[in-house]
Design a protein around this motif. Structure first.
Motif, PDB file in Angstrom:
ATOM      1  N   ASP A 200       0.840  -1.204   0.000  1.00 11.33           N
ATOM      2  CA  ASP A 200       0.000   0.000   0.000  1.00 11.33           C
ATOM      3  C   ASP A 200       0.872   1.251   0.000  1.00 11.33           C
ATOM      4  N   ALA A 201       2.021   1.167   0.659  1.00  9.27           N
ATOM      5  CA  ALA A 201       2.934   2.322   0.725  1.00  9.27           C
ATOM      6  C   ALA A 201       3.349   2.754  -0.679  1.00  9.27           C
ATOM      7  N   PHE A 202       3.604   1.782  -1.570  1.00  6.76           N
ATOM      8  CA  PHE A 202       3.960   2.129  -2.952  1.00  6.76           C
ATOM      9  C   PHE A 202       2.743   2.675  -3.697  1.00  6.76           C
ATOM     10  N   LYS A 203       1.605   1.969  -3.554  1.00  5.36           N
ATOM     11  CA  LYS A 203       0.388   2.390  -4.273  1.00  5.36           C
ATOM     12  C   LYS A 203      -0.050   3.796  -3.862  1.00  5.36           C
ATOM     13  N   ASN A 204       0.271   4.161  -2.609  1.00  5.27           N
ATOM     14  CA  ASN A 204      -0.093   5.495  -2.106  1.00  5.27           C
ATOM     15  C   ASN A 204       0.989   6.546  -2.367  1.00  5.27           C
ATOM     16  N   GLY A 205       2.031   6.164  -3.121  1.00  4.63           N
ATOM     17  CA  GLY A 205       3.041   7.134  -3.533  1.00  4.63           C
ATOM     18  C   GLY A 205       4.012   7.572  -2.453  1.00  4.63           C
ATOM     19  N   LEU A 206       4.254   6.704  -1.456  1.00  2.73           N
ATOM     20  CA  LEU A 206       5.183   7.082  -0.376  1.00  2.73           C
ATOM     21  C   LEU A 206       6.641   6.912  -0.778  1.00  2.73           C
ATOM     22  N   PHE A 207       6.889   6.149  -1.844  1.00  2.00           N
ATOM     23  CA  PHE A 207       8.284   5.954  -2.292  1.00  2.00           C
ATOM     24  C   PHE A 207       8.329   5.540  -3.753  1.00  2.00           C
ATOM     25  N   GLU A 208       9.524   5.657  -4.311  1.00  2.00           N
ATOM     26  CA  GLU A 208       9.848   5.100  -5.624  1.00  2.00           C
ATOM     27  C   GLU A 208      11.080   4.210  -5.455  1.00  2.00           C
ATOM     28  N   ALA A 234      13.746  13.387 -19.537  1.00  2.93           N
ATOM     29  CA  ALA A 234      13.049  12.964 -18.318  1.00  2.93           C
ATOM     30  C   ALA A 234      12.699  11.484 -18.292  1.00  2.93           C
ATOM     31  N   GLY A 235      12.465  10.884 -19.462  1.00  3.94           N
ATOM     32  CA  GLY A 235      12.049   9.483 -19.479  1.00  3.94           C
ATOM     33  C   GLY A 235      10.779   9.295 -18.665  1.00  3.94           C
ATOM     34  N   ALA A 236      10.752   8.212 -17.868  1.00  2.00           N
ATOM     35  CA  ALA A 236       9.564   7.942 -17.038  1.00  2.00           C
ATOM     36  C   ALA A 236       9.585   8.725 -15.731  1.00  2.00           C
ATOM     37  N   GLY A 237      10.633   9.549 -15.527  1.00  2.00           N
ATOM     38  CA  GLY A 237      10.548  10.587 -14.519  1.00  2.00           C
ATOM     39  C   GLY A 237      11.071  10.331 -13.123  1.00  2.00           C
ATOM     40  N   GLY A 238      11.940   9.347 -12.940  1.00  2.00           N
ATOM     41  CA  GLY A 238      12.486   9.097 -11.604  1.00  2.00           C
ATOM     42  C   GLY A 238      13.129  10.322 -10.982  1.00  2.00           C
ATOM     43  N   LYS A 239      13.969  11.003 -11.755  1.00  2.00           N
ATOM     44  CA  LYS A 239      14.659  12.191 -11.238  1.00  2.00           C
ATOM     45  C   LYS A 239      13.719  13.406 -11.202  1.00  2.00           C
ATOM     46  N   THR A 240      12.787  13.478 -12.160  1.00  2.00           N
ATOM     47  CA  THR A 240      11.789  14.563 -12.162  1.00  2.00           C
ATOM     48  C   THR A 240      11.027  14.585 -10.839  1.00  2.00           C
ATOM     49  N   LEU A 241      10.571  13.415 -10.408  1.00  2.00           N
ATOM     50  CA  LEU A 241       9.776  13.310  -9.183  1.00  2.00           C
ATOM     51  C   LEU A 241      10.610  13.669  -7.955  1.00  2.00           C
ATOM     52  N   HIS A 242      11.883  13.296  -7.981  1.00  2.00           N
ATOM     53  CA  HIS A 242      12.778  13.653  -6.875  1.00  2.00           C
ATOM     54  C   HIS A 242      12.970  15.175  -6.819  1.00  2.00           C
ATOM     55  N   ILE A 243      13.150  15.778  -7.990  1.00  2.00           N
ATOM     56  CA  ILE A 243      13.294  17.244  -8.058  1.00  2.00           C
ATOM     57  C   ILE A 243      12.037  17.918  -7.497  1.00  2.00           C
ATOM     58  N   ALA A 244      10.867  17.386  -7.858  1.00  2.00           N
ATOM     59  CA  ALA A 244       9.605  17.958  -7.374  1.00  2.00           C
ATOM     60  C   ALA A 244       9.523  17.931  -5.855  1.00  2.00           C
ATOM     61  N   ARG A 269       2.878   8.311 -12.665  1.00  2.00           N
ATOM     62  CA  ARG A 269       3.708   8.298 -11.449  1.00  2.00           C
ATOM     63  C   ARG A 269       3.566   9.609 -10.672  1.00  2.00           C
ATOM     64  N   ALA A 270       3.479  10.723 -11.387  1.00  2.00           N
ATOM     65  CA  ALA A 270       3.350  12.031 -10.733  1.00  2.00           C
ATOM     66  C   ALA A 270       2.042  12.092  -9.939  1.00  2.00           C
ATOM     67  N   ARG A 271       0.989  11.538 -10.524  1.00  2.00           N
ATOM     68  CA  ARG A 271      -0.306  11.533  -9.834  1.00  2.00           C
ATOM     69  C   ARG A 271      -0.208  10.718  -8.547  1.00  2.00           C
ATOM     70  N   ARG A 272       0.425   9.558  -8.646  1.00  2.00           N
ATOM     71  CA  ARG A 272       0.583   8.702  -7.461  1.00  2.00           C
ATOM     72  C   ARG A 272       1.435   9.375  -6.390  1.00  2.00           C
ATOM     73  N   ASN A 273       2.438  10.125  -6.834  1.00  2.00           N
ATOM     74  CA  ASN A 273       3.361  10.795  -5.904  1.00  2.00           C
ATOM     75  C   ASN A 273       2.813  12.098  -5.322  1.00  2.00           C
ATOM     76  N   GLY A 274       1.662  12.540  -5.842  1.00  2.00           N
ATOM     77  CA  GLY A 274       1.116  13.821  -5.381  1.00  2.00           C
ATOM     78  C   GLY A 274       1.905  15.007  -5.899  1.00  2.00           C
ATOM     79  N   VAL A 275       2.523  14.841  -7.072  1.00  2.00           N
ATOM     80  CA  VAL A 275       3.318  15.912  -7.695  1.00  2.00           C
ATOM     81  C   VAL A 275       2.438  16.653  -8.691  1.00  2.00           C
ATOM     82  N   HIS A 276       2.330  17.987  -8.550  1.00  2.00           N
ATOM     83  CA  HIS A 276       1.479  18.741  -9.477  1.00  2.00           C
ATOM     84  C   HIS A 276       2.148  19.996 -10.038  1.00  2.00           C
ATOM     85  N   ASN A 277       3.486  20.035 -10.008  1.00  2.00           N
ATOM     86  CA  ASN A 277       4.163  21.203 -10.601  1.00  2.00           C
ATOM     87  C   ASN A 277       4.986  20.819 -11.832  1.00  2.00           C
ATOM     88  N   VAL A 278       4.563  19.738 -12.522  1.00  2.00           N
ATOM     89  CA  VAL A 278       5.297  19.249 -13.693  1.00  2.00           C
ATOM     90  C   VAL A 278       4.485  19.464 -14.965  1.00  2.00           C
TER      91      VAL A 278
END
Length: 405
Positions: A200-208, A234-244, A269-278
């Protein structure tokens, strides 16, 4: 260990697709693991790890088994027998293993292990390039480490939780134990391998899932909330999400890539991570790049490369890489540096990064850029060369450049 026929058949089928049909090992294994719903974690672990093992040691095992590509199924069973024998696994009384010369296999292994290209199971040309660029001592240690199984490293999403909270959640809810890694502020290392994607921790965007070396790149970029940052590859965005997460979701990140399919994965992935500035931008012409000239506070060029720093997690890359690709990718690297650096505004900063250990893809590219017309307005502030045998994590390179104000 007792070998089970249906699991061994799955491995042979997977190897056929990887070696003879040139499919990517990770994708093949994903499909194999869906084959039988009755398989437990140990069964799936056997299929995945055995397939990866034989892919990793393809050259050595083929040499010992005295088989040549393209491998028919009998050839693959002979390589499987080599794998099992060297692991000390008793071969069952199956027709595929009739006449397996167990003693000869061990003797051939001892003999071939004296030569690095066989011992580390790599093509001649990769051995020659590594030797030329890193020198005997460094290359010998590095390529040996690239054959070790990589640790599973998580990057905590600080937009949603803390490292300490995530560690407790994984332990309490999933019996997954982790440890902190000194010098890596957002990283947790699994003490034992586990499928973290079903939590659930992954599905809820607590980590990558992201290697510790890769996590250093976003930190190196020196971002702050409110900045305009461009992630050019950016690709699938691993570093993008970290930057966010480092920007606390404040400011703007423009995530660009030539592949729209990868950016679609980033959106999920951004939606799962709660990232909205991309903002996502497909590079389908020079227009999206030119529109950003002199606009960015920070630019990340996570450049396409040979991937020789991440063979531990992509062992099939050894067999897919060609010398011509290495020559052409160096040209691409210099080209993206020349073009994408124009997005940095005066006083802004640029990070050039690769997951390669070769100086020709790394510091040599930065040196060439700084000597060019496009690079004369930049200063190199610092760079970091990460070798797997020294760090215990992926091989990486990153350079921080600043555009003169």
């Amino acid at each position: 260990m007792r070998l089970h026929r249906n699991l061994c058949f799955a491995v042979i089928d997977g190897l056929t697709q990887i070696f003879n049909e040139n499919q990517y090992a990770d994708k093949v294994i994903q499909q194999l693991l869906k084959r039988d719903k009755r398989w437990g974690a140990r069964d799936r672990g056997f299929v995945a790890e055995t397939t990866y093992d034989i892919v990793r040691w393809k050259r050595l095992y083929a040499e010992i088994a005295e088989v040549k590509e393209p491998f028919d199924r009998d050839n693959l069973w002979r390589m499987f027998a080599v794998w099992a024998t060297l692991k000390g696994i008793k071969l069952p009384d199956w027709k595929y293993f009739e006449g397996t010369p167990t003693r000869k296999i061990k003797g051939r292994f001892d003999e071939l292990s004296k030569t690095r290209k066989f011992r580390e199971s790599i093509p001649d040309w990769i051995d020659e390039v590594g030797l030329e660029e890193l020198g005997e001592a460094k290359w010998t240690k590095e390529i040996a480490m690239q054959n070790e199984q990589a640790d599973v490293i998580l990057r905590v999403n600080t937009l949603k939780t803390s490292k300490e909270k995530l560690q407790n959640i994984l332990s309490d809810e999933n019996n997954i134990e982790t440890e902190f890694i000194k010098g890596y502020p957002s990283a947790l290392k699994l003490t034992e391998r586990a499928n973290v994607f079903v939590t659930d921790a992954f599905k809820n965007g607590l980590f990558e899932v992201q290697d510790a070396s890769s996590q250093l790149v976003a930190e190196f970029l020196d971002v702050a909330p409110g900045m305009k940052v461009v992630d050019t590859c950016a690709g699938a965005g691993g570093k993008t999400l970290h930057i966010a997460s480092l920007m606390q979701n404040k400011g703007q990140i423009v995530a660009m890539d030539i592949y729209e399919s990868k950016l679609k994965k980033l959106k999920i992935r951004a939606r799962r991570n709660g990232v909205h500035n991309v903002d996502l931008k497909v590079i389908d012409s020079t227009k999206p790049i030119k529109k950003l000239y002199n606009k960015a506070d920070r630019v990340l060029i996570d450049a396409p490369c040979s991937g020789l720093g991440v063979l531990r997690r992509n062992p099939d890359a050894k067999w897919k890489l060609e010398p011509e690709f290495l020559d052409s990718i160096r040209g691409v690297q210099q080209d993206v540096l020349q073009q994408y650096s124009k997005m940095v505004k005066p006083g802004g900063k640029l990070v050039y990064a690769t997951c390669s250990v070769l100086p020709s893809e790394n510091q040599n590219q930065v040196d060439a850029f700084l000597k060019s017309e496009a690079g004369e307005n930049f200063d190199l502030l610092k760079d970091k060369k990460i070798l797997a045998h020294e760090s215990g994590f992926d091989g990486f390179y990153m350079a921080l450049l600043e555009r003169k104000a």
